[in-house]
Motif scaffolding. Structure first.
Motif, PDB file in Angstrom:
ATOM      1  N   ASP A  11      53.276  39.349  46.379  1.00  0.00           N
ATOM      2  CA  ASP A  11      51.960  39.846  46.778  1.00  0.00           C
ATOM      3  C   ASP A  11      52.116  41.216  47.430  1.00  0.00           C
ATOM      4  OD1 ASP A  11      50.008  37.426  46.402  1.00  0.00           O
ATOM      5  OD2 ASP A  11      51.786  36.597  47.380  1.00  0.00           O
ATOM      6  N   TRP A  26      51.653  38.601  41.569  1.00  0.00           N
ATOM      7  CA  TRP A  26      52.257  37.975  40.397  1.00  0.00           C
ATOM      8  C   TRP A  26      52.929  36.696  40.859  1.00  0.00           C
ATOM      9  CZ3 TRP A  26      57.517  36.947  40.137  1.00  0.00           C
ATOM     10  CH2 TRP A  26      57.962  36.381  38.944  1.00  0.00           C
ATOM     11  N   ASN A  69      50.883  34.139  36.388  1.00  0.00           N
ATOM     12  CA  ASN A  69      49.597  34.686  36.807  1.00  0.00           C
ATOM     13  C   ASN A  69      49.727  36.130  37.308  1.00  0.00           C
ATOM     14  OD1 ASN A  69      48.551  31.846  36.666  1.00  0.00           O
ATOM     15  ND2 ASN A  69      49.892  31.616  38.441  1.00  0.00           N
ATOM     16  N   ASP A  71      47.236  39.242  39.062  1.00  0.00           N
ATOM     17  CA  ASP A  71      45.947  39.557  39.682  1.00  0.00           C
ATOM     18  C   ASP A  71      45.977  40.964  40.248  1.00  0.00           C
ATOM     19  OD1 ASP A  71      44.070  36.946  40.150  1.00  0.00           O
ATOM     20  OD2 ASP A  71      46.187  36.391  40.103  1.00  0.00           O
ATOM     21  N   SER A  73      43.107  43.417  42.539  1.00  0.00           N
ATOM     22  CA  SER A  73      41.772  43.448  43.135  1.00  0.00           C
ATOM     23  C   SER A  73      41.572  44.703  43.972  1.00  0.00           C
ATOM     24  CB  SER A  73      41.530  42.209  44.007  1.00  0.00           C
ATOM     25  OG  SER A  73      42.378  42.214  45.133  1.00  0.00           O
ATOM     26  N   ASN A  89      37.886  41.820  40.975  1.00  0.00           N
ATOM     27  CA  ASN A  89      39.219  41.270  40.744  1.00  0.00           C
ATOM     28  C   ASN A  89      39.443  41.079  39.248  1.00  0.00           C
ATOM     29  OD1 ASN A  89      41.744  39.905  41.440  1.00  0.00           O
ATOM     30  ND2 ASN A  89      40.721  38.055  40.742  1.00  0.00           N
ATOM     31  N   PHE A  91      42.168  39.440  36.393  1.00  0.00           N
ATOM     32  CA  PHE A  91      43.249  38.455  36.344  1.00  0.00           C
ATOM     33  C   PHE A  91      43.645  38.152  34.901  1.00  0.00           C
ATOM     34  CE2 PHE A  91      39.179  36.245  36.662  1.00  0.00           C
ATOM     35  CZ  PHE A  91      39.232  35.353  35.594  1.00  0.00           C
ATOM     36  N   LYS A  93      46.362  35.186  32.830  1.00  0.00           N
ATOM     37  CA  LYS A  93      47.254  34.040  32.949  1.00  0.00           C
ATOM     38  C   LYS A  93      47.830  33.702  31.579  1.00  0.00           C
ATOM     39  CE  LYS A  93      44.353  32.065  36.610  1.00  0.00           C
ATOM     40  NZ  LYS A  93      45.290  32.208  37.732  1.00  0.00           N
ATOM     41  N   GLN A 132      42.089  35.447  30.582  1.00  0.00           N
ATOM     42  CA  GLN A 132      41.881  36.681  31.324  1.00  0.00           C
ATOM     43  C   GLN A 132      40.403  36.840  31.648  1.00  0.00           C
ATOM     44  OE1 GLN A 132      43.859  37.398  28.212  1.00  0.00           O
ATOM     45  NE2 GLN A 132      42.014  36.873  27.085  1.00  0.00           N
ATOM     46  N   THR A 159      31.909  35.416  37.728  1.00  0.00           N
ATOM     47  CA  THR A 159      33.209  35.434  37.052  1.00  0.00           C
ATOM     48  C   THR A 159      33.012  35.328  35.548  1.00  0.00           C
ATOM     49  OG1 THR A 159      34.253  34.340  38.945  1.00  0.00           O
ATOM     50  CG2 THR A 159      35.472  34.342  36.880  1.00  0.00           C
TER      51      THR A 159
END
Length: 211
Positions: A11, A26, A69, A71, A73, A89, A91, A93, A132, A159
């Motif tokens: 992070d 990640w 994963n 991300d 943001s 954000n 993302f 996956k 995604q 979302t």
């Protein structure tokens, strides 16, 4: 059954200014199968006047679902002391080893000395998916209103998810296609393309109300 996984994560936070923050992450995560999928034992259901029947079994060696994963943001704290913020954000996956049920014919000896074929359903790890999307959100107290209405506020988020799977064809029949045919355009299970939340609240003194 047993398994070992190394699940690292990273992070990163970067303060662009006093009000703007960028975050990146990640990591790898797992989702374990349910008890009914990994329990030992087998059930056979004989069909009268038919040479065989159906059955089901678990698999103690079933592996967890594995997801990698990503991300990113951007967050704007326009009234941090009162919880005022907005964010976006992104993302992505990569998922593999979904839980699916496969059926195949298995022969079992009967008490009468004959052999009977049963269609046995069992859980298997199979397939991959890409997931995604993006989320936007906003949270704010309406403290510009005169008292006591300055305790009102609103929180909202939306979302969008786009997903696709690659799962071998005909898993619920016997046998699995030997040519490796796949369903490549179906979305991942249990995911809505669009989802949103909207909440109004009042927080002041001893009162906390949320709708």
């Amino acid at each position: 059954g047993s398994y070992d996984y190394l699940l690292p994560s990273l992070d990163v936070k970067f303060d662009l200014s006093d009000s703007f923050v960028m975050r990146g992450s990640w990591g790898k995560t797992i989702g374990r199968p349910g008890w009914n999928d990994i329990k030992g034992g087998q059930t056979l259901d004989r069909i009268v006047r038919v040479d065989g029947g159906t059955g089901s079994t678990g698999d103690p060696n079933l592996r967890p679902l594995l997801s990698e994963n990503f991300d990113l943001s951007l967050e704007w704290y326009f009234a941090a002391d009162r919880g005022g913020m907005a964010w976006v954000n992104l993302f992505h996956k990569d998922v593999k080893d979904f839980f699916r049920r496969q059926s195949e014919l298995v022969d079992f000896p009967g008490v009468d000395g004959n052999t009977y074929s049963y269609l046995i359903s069992r859980p298997v790890n199979v397939g991959t998916a890409k997931i995604q999307g993006a989320e936007i959100g906003w949270n704010q107290f309406f403290d510009f209103l005169p008292a006591p209405f300055d305790g009102f506020g609103m929180s909202a988020n939306y979302t969008y998810i786009n997903s696709s799977t690659s799962v071998p064809n005909n898993l619920d029949t016997q046998p699995i296609d030997t040519d490796g045919s796949t369903f490549g355009s179906l979305p991942a299970d249990g995911l809505s393309r669009n989802s949103y939340n909207l909440a109004g609240f009042y927080e002041k003194g001893a009162w906390q109300i949320r709708l």
